[in-house]
Design an enzyme around this catalytic site. Structure first.
Site, PDB file in Angstrom:
ATOM      1  N   ALA A  67     -20.241  14.353  -1.200  1.00  0.00           N
ATOM      2  CA  ALA A  67     -19.595  15.209  -0.598  1.00  0.00           C
ATOM      3  C   ALA A  67     -20.496  16.632  -0.515  1.00  0.00           C
ATOM      4  O   ALA A  67     -21.233  16.698  -1.608  1.00  0.00           O
ATOM      5  CB  ALA A  67     -18.201  15.689  -1.006  1.00  0.00           C
ATOM      6  N   GLY A 110     -18.565  10.965  -2.930  1.00  0.00           N
ATOM      7  CA  GLY A 110     -17.867  10.843  -1.593  1.00  0.00           C
ATOM      8  C   GLY A 110     -18.452   9.536  -0.826  1.00  0.00           C
ATOM      9  O   GLY A 110     -18.011   8.872   0.020  1.00  0.00           O
ATOM     10  N   GLU A 113     -17.232   6.318  -2.111  1.00  0.00           N
ATOM     11  CA  GLU A 113     -15.937   6.094  -1.722  1.00  0.00           C
ATOM     12  C   GLU A 113     -16.006   5.659  -0.444  1.00  0.00           C
ATOM     13  O   GLU A 113     -15.295   4.906   0.124  1.00  0.00           O
ATOM     14  CB  GLU A 113     -15.431   7.641  -1.813  1.00  0.00           C
ATOM     15  CG  GLU A 113     -14.910   8.174  -2.970  1.00  0.00           C
ATOM     16  CD  GLU A 113     -14.288   9.308  -3.301  1.00  0.00           C
ATOM     17  OE1 GLU A 113     -14.896  10.421  -2.752  1.00  0.00           O
ATOM     18  OE2 GLU A 113     -13.260   9.644  -3.974  1.00  0.00           O
ATOM     19  N   GLU A 133     -18.857  13.366  -9.807  1.00  0.00           N
ATOM     20  CA  GLU A 133     -18.063  14.385  -9.691  1.00  0.00           C
ATOM     21  C   GLU A 133     -17.542  15.095 -11.186  1.00  0.00           C
ATOM     22  O   GLU A 133     -17.535  16.426 -11.288  1.00  0.00           O
ATOM     23  CB  GLU A 133     -16.655  14.214  -9.018  1.00  0.00           C
ATOM     24  CG  GLU A 133     -16.785  13.859  -7.530  1.00  0.00           C
ATOM     25  CD  GLU A 133     -17.095  12.488  -7.186  1.00  0.00           C
ATOM     26  OE1 GLU A 133     -17.472  11.637  -7.976  1.00  0.00           O
ATOM     27  OE2 GLU A 133     -16.863  12.120  -6.254  1.00  0.00           O
TER      28      GLU A 133
END
Ligand code: CAA
Length: 259
Positions: A67, A110, A113, A133
């Protein structure tokens, strides 16, 4: 579909649709608009009768580095909660057609993910996965703790999530995270070849298999079996079932129409 997107590229090749994350200067960092563009493209291809398989990859030297940290750095928790951005991710998980993630370089945070939302993963030998993260003082928010744990079990998930360690392509293959480990030079060629073979399979059966397998992750064995049974029965109302069995009896290749 014309390319009207800002952060992704899309193109089609017969029954194959290809979505490419396209912010190479920031290693394809996923900002919120990019995620909604990915969702829009996926949903459009899912509704397009000419498309049978979707490929997802990254432009430049990575699949994606997670992200967009710049976008998140100053956000407040109550704004984040109101924004409810992860509903887009819920809808990504509802795509019915098979999605093949084609991963080279980094697939972090992300992006890992997103890769875990794909049904199959083809990875280059230079691919590196991970959830860094924790090093930013946060944790995954788009399904990472859940999907990784269901896939590899608590032991390795806990270790990788606590440490933010990078998982090499080889390790990812050993733990069943990726389907195929391929040299970077031929990764796309091989993935596209496979996608064309998959596109010849009966689309409705593929769709119902995908639904049933994903239910197995969420439901009890008994509940999952009810889904399987329903989908098994439903396939007997398709032309493809008649064609598949007729072709077998006539000793020829089936021609599946997706009807
Ligand atoms: N967000 C924003 N920008 C990013 C980024 C990210 N996630 N990852 C890389 N970039 C940018 C860098 O800032 C850099 O930009 P500048 O050239 O303007 O400085 C550019 O991309 C190239 O990156 P590096 O110079 O850092 O390249 P490198 O090869 O030295 O390192 C890397 C690569 C190890 C992936 C490193 O960039 C990195 O650690 N990135 C962050 C990875 C990360 O923490 N991801 C998780 C994000 S949080 C998340 O994903 C939450 C969630 O679950 C939804």
């Amino acid at each position: 579909m014309s390319n009207t997107y800002q952060y992704i590229l899309v193109h089609t090749d017969g029954p194959i649709a290809h979505i490419q994350l396209n912010r190479p200067k920031v290693l394809n960092a996923l900002n919120r608009q990019m995620v909604s563009e990915i969702l829009h493209a996926l949903e459009s291809f899912d509704q397009d009768n000419d498309i049978r398989v979707i490929l997802l990859s990254g432009v430049g030297r990575a699949f994606a580095a997670g992200a967009d940290i710049d976008e998140m750095a100053e956000v407040h928790s109550t704004d984040l909660e109101l924004l409810n951005q992860f509903t887009d991710w819920d809808r990504i998980a509802w795509i019915k057609k098979p999605i093949i993630g084609v991963v080279h370089g980094f697939a972090l945070g992300g992006a890992f993910e997103l890769a875990l939302c794909c049904d199959l993963l083809w990875a280059a030998d230079d691919a590196e996965f991970g959830f860094p993260e924790v090093n930013l003082g946060i944790m995954p928010g788009a399904g990472g703790t859940q999907r990784l744990t269901k896939l590899v079990g608590k032991t390795k998930a806990m270790e990788w999530l606590f440490t933010g360690a990078r998982i090499t392509a080889k390790e990812a293959s050993q733990f069943g995270i990726v389907n195929k480990l391929i040299s970077k030079e031929v990764l796309f060629e091989e993935a596209i070849k496979f996608a064309h073979a998959l596109a010849k399979q009966p689309p409705i059966a593929i769709r119902y298999i995908k639904e049933a397998v994903l239910k197995a992750i969420d439901l009890s064995l008994y509940e999952g079996m009810q889904y399987e049974r329903k989908n098994f029965s439903l396939l007997f109302s398709t032309e493809d079932q008649k064609e598949g069995m007729k072709a077998f009896i006539e000793k020829r290749e089936p021609d599946f129409k997706g009807r």
